[in-house]
Design a protein around this motif. Structure first.
Motif, PDB file in Angstrom:
ATOM      1  N   PRO A  48       0.852  -1.197   0.000  1.00  0.00           N
ATOM      2  CA  PRO A  48       0.000   0.000   0.000  1.00  0.00           C
ATOM      3  C   PRO A  48       0.879   1.235   0.000  1.00  0.00           C
ATOM      4  O   PRO A  48       2.021   1.202   0.458  1.00  0.00           O
ATOM      5  CB  PRO A  48      -0.785  -0.103   1.304  1.00  0.00           C
ATOM      6  CG  PRO A  48      -0.649  -1.502   1.757  1.00  0.00           C
ATOM      7  CD  PRO A  48       0.606  -2.038   1.159  1.00  0.00           C
ATOM      8  N   SER A  49       0.333   2.322  -0.518  1.00  0.00           N
ATOM      9  CA  SER A  49       1.129   3.532  -0.613  1.00  0.00           C
ATOM     10  C   SER A  49       0.223   4.759  -0.552  1.00  0.00           C
ATOM     11  O   SER A  49      -0.989   4.659  -0.709  1.00  0.00           O
ATOM     12  CB  SER A  49       1.930   3.532  -1.925  1.00  0.00           C
ATOM     13  OG  SER A  49       2.793   4.631  -1.964  1.00  0.00           O
ATOM     14  N   GLU A  54       4.619   7.731  -3.622  1.00  0.00           N
ATOM     15  CA  GLU A  54       4.512   7.137  -4.952  1.00  0.00           C
ATOM     16  C   GLU A  54       5.711   7.454  -5.842  1.00  0.00           C
ATOM     17  O   GLU A  54       6.060   6.662  -6.712  1.00  0.00           O
ATOM     18  CB  GLU A  54       3.235   7.612  -5.661  1.00  0.00           C
ATOM     19  CG  GLU A  54       1.978   7.010  -5.098  1.00  0.00           C
ATOM     20  CD  GLU A  54       1.827   5.546  -5.430  1.00  0.00           C
ATOM     21  OE1 GLU A  54       2.168   5.129  -6.540  1.00  0.00           O
ATOM     22  OE2 GLU A  54       1.356   4.813  -4.545  1.00  0.00           O
ATOM     23  N   LYS A  55       6.327   8.608  -5.642  1.00  0.00           N
ATOM     24  CA  LYS A  55       7.432   9.007  -6.527  1.00  0.00           C
ATOM     25  C   LYS A  55       8.724   8.231  -6.269  1.00  0.00           C
ATOM     26  O   LYS A  55       9.638   8.261  -7.065  1.00  0.00           O
ATOM     27  CB  LYS A  55       7.674  10.504  -6.414  1.00  0.00           C
ATOM     28  CG  LYS A  55       8.040  10.961  -5.016  1.00  0.00           C
ATOM     29  CD  LYS A  55       8.173  12.458  -4.926  1.00  0.00           C
ATOM     30  CE  LYS A  55       8.410  12.886  -3.520  1.00  0.00           C
ATOM     31  NZ  LYS A  55       7.222  13.212  -2.765  1.00  0.00           N
ATOM     32  N   THR A  60      11.487  -1.127  -1.554  1.00  0.00           N
ATOM     33  CA  THR A  60      11.712  -1.170  -0.106  1.00  0.00           C
ATOM     34  C   THR A  60      11.630   0.227   0.503  1.00  0.00           C
ATOM     35  O   THR A  60      11.049   0.392   1.577  1.00  0.00           O
ATOM     36  CB  THR A  60      13.094  -1.757   0.207  1.00  0.00           C
ATOM     37  OG1 THR A  60      13.504  -2.646  -0.824  1.00  0.00           O
ATOM     38  CG2 THR A  60      13.078  -2.531   1.491  1.00  0.00           C
ATOM     39  N   LEU A  61      12.187   1.205  -0.162  1.00  0.00           N
ATOM     40  CA  LEU A  61      12.131   2.574   0.358  1.00  0.00           C
ATOM     41  C   LEU A  61      10.708   3.120   0.332  1.00  0.00           C
ATOM     42  O   LEU A  61      10.300   3.859   1.235  1.00  0.00           O
ATOM     43  CB  LEU A  61      13.060   3.486  -0.453  1.00  0.00           C
ATOM     44  CG  LEU A  61      14.558   3.236  -0.290  1.00  0.00           C
ATOM     45  CD1 LEU A  61      15.357   4.143  -1.213  1.00  0.00           C
ATOM     46  CD2 LEU A  61      14.981   3.438   1.153  1.00  0.00           C
ATOM     47  N   ARG A  62       9.931   2.754  -0.695  1.00  0.00           N
ATOM     48  CA  ARG A  62       8.530   3.180  -0.778  1.00  0.00           C
ATOM     49  C   ARG A  62       7.734   2.563   0.371  1.00  0.00           C
ATOM     50  O   ARG A  62       6.916   3.222   0.999  1.00  0.00           O
ATOM     51  CB  ARG A  62       7.922   2.775  -2.112  1.00  0.00           C
ATOM     52  CG  ARG A  62       6.547   3.389  -2.310  1.00  0.00           C
ATOM     53  CD  ARG A  62       5.887   3.049  -3.625  1.00  0.00           C
ATOM     54  NE  ARG A  62       6.804   3.007  -4.730  1.00  0.00           N
ATOM     55  CZ  ARG A  62       6.788   2.064  -5.668  1.00  0.00           C
ATOM     56  NH1 ARG A  62       5.900   1.101  -5.636  1.00  0.00           N
ATOM     57  NH2 ARG A  62       7.657   2.084  -6.653  1.00  0.00           N
ATOM     58  N   GLN A  63       8.000   1.294   0.668  1.00  0.00           N
ATOM     59  CA  GLN A  63       7.327   0.621   1.775  1.00  0.00           C
ATOM     60  C   GLN A  63       7.700   1.282   3.101  1.00  0.00           C
ATOM     61  O   GLN A  63       6.841   1.541   3.942  1.00  0.00           O
ATOM     62  CB  GLN A  63       7.708  -0.857   1.794  1.00  0.00           C
ATOM     63  CG  GLN A  63       7.148  -1.613   2.967  1.00  0.00           C
ATOM     64  CD  GLN A  63       7.710  -3.026   3.064  1.00  0.00           C
ATOM     65  OE1 GLN A  63       8.504  -3.449   2.234  1.00  0.00           O
ATOM     66  NE2 GLN A  63       7.298  -3.743   4.078  1.00  0.00           N
ATOM     67  N   GLN A  64       8.975   1.573   3.283  1.00  0.00           N
ATOM     68  CA  GLN A  64       9.444   2.218   4.507  1.00  0.00           C
ATOM     69  C   GLN A  64       8.819   3.606   4.651  1.00  0.00           C
ATOM     70  O   GLN A  64       8.401   3.990   5.740  1.00  0.00           O
ATOM     71  CB  GLN A  64      10.973   2.309   4.485  1.00  0.00           C
ATOM     72  CG  GLN A  64      11.564   2.883   5.734  1.00  0.00           C
ATOM     73  CD  GLN A  64      13.088   2.930   5.661  1.00  0.00           C
ATOM     74  OE1 GLN A  64      13.704   2.421   4.725  1.00  0.00           O
ATOM     75  NE2 GLN A  64      13.683   3.553   6.652  1.00  0.00           N
ATOM     76  N   CYS A  65       8.738   4.343   3.559  1.00  0.00           N
ATOM     77  CA  CYS A  65       8.124   5.675   3.570  1.00  0.00           C
ATOM     78  C   CYS A  65       6.670   5.584   4.022  1.00  0.00           C
ATOM     79  O   CYS A  65       6.216   6.361   4.861  1.00  0.00           O
ATOM     80  CB  CYS A  65       8.208   6.293   2.173  1.00  0.00           C
ATOM     81  SG  CYS A  65       7.260   7.823   1.954  1.00  0.00           S
ATOM     82  N   PHE A  66       5.938   4.605   3.488  1.00  0.00           N
ATOM     83  CA  PHE A  66       4.527   4.434   3.842  1.00  0.00           C
ATOM     84  C   PHE A  66       4.371   4.091   5.316  1.00  0.00           C
ATOM     85  O   PHE A  66       3.542   4.686   6.008  1.00  0.00           O
ATOM     86  CB  PHE A  66       3.902   3.341   2.973  1.00  0.00           C
ATOM     87  CG  PHE A  66       2.506   2.991   3.382  1.00  0.00           C
ATOM     88  CD1 PHE A  66       1.448   3.858   3.149  1.00  0.00           C
ATOM     89  CD2 PHE A  66       2.243   1.791   4.022  1.00  0.00           C
ATOM     90  CE1 PHE A  66       0.156   3.535   3.532  1.00  0.00           C
ATOM     91  CE2 PHE A  66       0.955   1.455   4.407  1.00  0.00           C
ATOM     92  CZ  PHE A  66      -0.089   2.332   4.154  1.00  0.00           C
ATOM     93  N   ILE A 137      -5.382   6.113   0.592  1.00  0.00           N
ATOM     94  CA  ILE A 137      -4.293   5.141   0.551  1.00  0.00           C
ATOM     95  C   ILE A 137      -4.539   4.215  -0.628  1.00  0.00           C
ATOM     96  O   ILE A 137      -5.641   3.683  -0.791  1.00  0.00           O
ATOM     97  CB  ILE A 137      -4.216   4.337   1.858  1.00  0.00           C
ATOM     98  CG1 ILE A 137      -3.808   5.265   2.992  1.00  0.00           C
ATOM     99  CG2 ILE A 137      -3.256   3.171   1.730  1.00  0.00           C
ATOM    100  CD1 ILE A 137      -3.699   4.612   4.328  1.00  0.00           C
ATOM    101  N   ASN A 138      -3.520   4.059  -1.463  1.00  0.00           N
ATOM    102  CA  ASN A 138      -3.616   3.126  -2.579  1.00  0.00           C
ATOM    103  C   ASN A 138      -3.394   1.718  -2.035  1.00  0.00           C
ATOM    104  O   ASN A 138      -2.411   1.476  -1.343  1.00  0.00           O
ATOM    105  CB  ASN A 138      -2.573   3.449  -3.646  1.00  0.00           C
ATOM    106  CG  ASN A 138      -2.739   4.858  -4.173  1.00  0.00           C
ATOM    107  OD1 ASN A 138      -3.840   5.327  -4.352  1.00  0.00           O
ATOM    108  ND2 ASN A 138      -1.624   5.541  -4.392  1.00  0.00           N
TER     109      ASN A 138
END
Length: 160
Positions: A48-49, A54-55, A60-66, A137-138
């Motif tokens: 999920p994001s 999204e950018k 892994t970094l996108r998951q951590q950011c979320f 949330i996507n």
């Protein structure tokens, strides 16, 4: 003589090529079962994001950011509440977050097995009242289809 040589040359090819037509084609059910066994049902293709993460290209970094964003937002929404006043010994609470395919979010507090010291119903109602108004949330994606995901976030109630 030339015709006989040609016939003798092509005759074995004619008879041996029939074996290629005798192969069994796997049934639709067999192919489906094989494909279902190959899928890892424990992991999603995309977590999920939110729009802010999204950018980020790296998965892994996108998951951590979320996860960081969700934890901070939950802590921010709970910091203005009386939860820390009612239960001063309660410094961290684990919240099970469920993101549905239609982008709906549900929060459920998780308490230790020996949580008789806390009024779990009261804490649950406080959390449900406070944890509203989240940004869109996507949902997680598995093979191109939105799927339900669940994860547990540790939320620190007292920041000192």
């Amino acid at each position: 003589m030339r015709k006989i040589t040609l016939i003798l040359f092509f005759l074995p090819l004619l008879f041996s090529s029939c074996q290629y037509f005798d192969k069994q084609v796997p049934s639709e059910k067999e192919l489906l079962q094989k494909e279902l066994k190959a899928i890892n049902w424990k992991e999603v293709d995309e977590f999920p994001s939110i729009a802010g993460c999204e950018k980020i290209e790296d998965k892994t970094l996108r998951q951590q950011c979320f996860f960081e964003y969700m934890t901070q937002l939950i802590q921010q929404k709970l910091s203005v509440d009386t939860l820390s006043i009612l239960y001063p010994e309660l410094d961290t609470i684990e919240v099970k977050v469920t993101v549905y395919p239609n982008s709906r979010i549900m929060f459920e507090p998780l308490f230790p097995k020996d949580s008789v010291a806390y009024d779990t119903i009261k804490i649950d109602s406080i959390l449900k009242a406070r944890l509203v108004g989240f940004p869109k949330i996507n949902p997680a994606i598995k093979r191109g289809i939105p799927v339900k995901t669940q994860f547990i976030l540790p939320v620190i109630l007292k920041v000192e």
